[in-house]
Design a protein around this motif. Structure first.
Motif, PDB file in Angstrom:
ATOM      1  N   LEU A 216      40.787-115.808  45.346  1.00 56.03           N
ATOM      2  CA  LEU A 216      39.641-115.986  44.731  1.00 56.03           C
ATOM      3  C   LEU A 216      39.042-114.776  43.578  1.00 56.03           C
ATOM      4  CD1 LEU A 216      37.351-117.627  47.575  1.00 56.03           C
ATOM      5  CD2 LEU A 216      38.662-118.702  45.799  1.00 56.03           C
ATOM      6  N   GLN A 217      39.434-113.672  43.998  1.00 58.00           N
ATOM      7  CA  GLN A 217      39.259-112.573  43.169  1.00 58.00           C
ATOM      8  C   GLN A 217      40.358-112.603  41.996  1.00 58.00           C
ATOM      9  OE1 GLN A 217      39.894-108.634  44.651  1.00 58.00           O
ATOM     10  NE2 GLN A 217      39.244-107.557  43.003  1.00 58.00           N
ATOM     11  N   THR A 218      41.756-112.977  42.334  1.00 54.88           N
ATOM     12  CA  THR A 218      42.490-113.409  41.174  1.00 54.88           C
ATOM     13  C   THR A 218      41.988-114.379  40.113  1.00 54.88           C
ATOM     14  OG1 THR A 218      44.058-112.367  42.568  1.00 54.88           O
ATOM     15  CG2 THR A 218      44.976-113.337  40.678  1.00 54.88           C
ATOM     16  N   LEU A 219      41.502-115.571  40.900  1.00 50.55           N
ATOM     17  CA  LEU A 219      41.141-116.691  40.026  1.00 50.55           C
ATOM     18  C   LEU A 219      40.155-116.325  39.077  1.00 50.55           C
ATOM     19  CD1 LEU A 219      41.839-119.667  39.868  1.00 50.55           C
ATOM     20  CD2 LEU A 219      40.179-120.234  41.618  1.00 50.55           C
ATOM     21  N   ALA A 220      38.923-115.563  39.615  1.00 48.73           N
ATOM     22  CA  ALA A 220      38.005-115.160  38.923  1.00 48.73           C
ATOM     23  C   ALA A 220      38.185-114.469  37.798  1.00 48.73           C
ATOM     24  CB  ALA A 220      36.674-114.450  39.867  1.00 48.73           C
TER      25      ALA A 220
END
Length: 137
Positions: free
Chosen positions: A88-92
């Motif tokens: 999720l951090q990478t996607l954000a």
């Protein structure tokens, strides 16, 4: 140091009258015999040396190691949560970068096309005629 102490002696080299070498094999000590496989007999545990090292089969069910299973499940859930957090951090970060890039491109386009005012980006003179009449006087 000699690494092959049990090597066979080299075969003697003989030459034909024109000088071509050919090799002869040493004479056989016994006549060759055909291989005849024998039937495989079952090996008992007393004859097999590895049978003494095998663990005894457990006939009775042991204790249920529920604390170990809970710990393994907790570790698995924690690792899964950590992986999901990284995803999720990478996607954000990726969506933020795309948003910034689109914003910069929009500002560059507006500056290039002169997107100020209601003229739609077309520069030039505008004729404005205003008639003001006050009928209440």
């Amino acid at each position: 140091m000699h690494h092959t102490p049990y090597a066979q002696p080299a075969a003697p080299v003989l030459h034909t009258p024109d000088g071509t070498p050919y090799y002869t094999a040493p004479p056989q000590t016994a006549p060759l015999a055909l291989y005849q496989p024998t039937a495989v007999l079952p090996v008992s545990a007393a004859q097999h040396p590895a049978a003494t090292y095998l663990p005894a089969p457990a006939n009775t069910p042991g204790r249920d190691p529920w604390p170990a299973r809970l710990l393994a499940g907790g570790i698995g859930l924690g690792a899964g949560g950590l992986g999901l957090g990284f995803l999720l951090q990478t996607l954000a970060a990726a969506t933020t970068a795309l948003g910034l890039l689109l914003g910069i491109l929009a500002v560059v386009w507006l500056l290039k096309n002169g997107g100020t005012g209601a003229s739609g980006g077309r520069g030039g003179a505008v004729n404005v005629h205003v008639n003001v009449s006050n009928r209440n006087r």
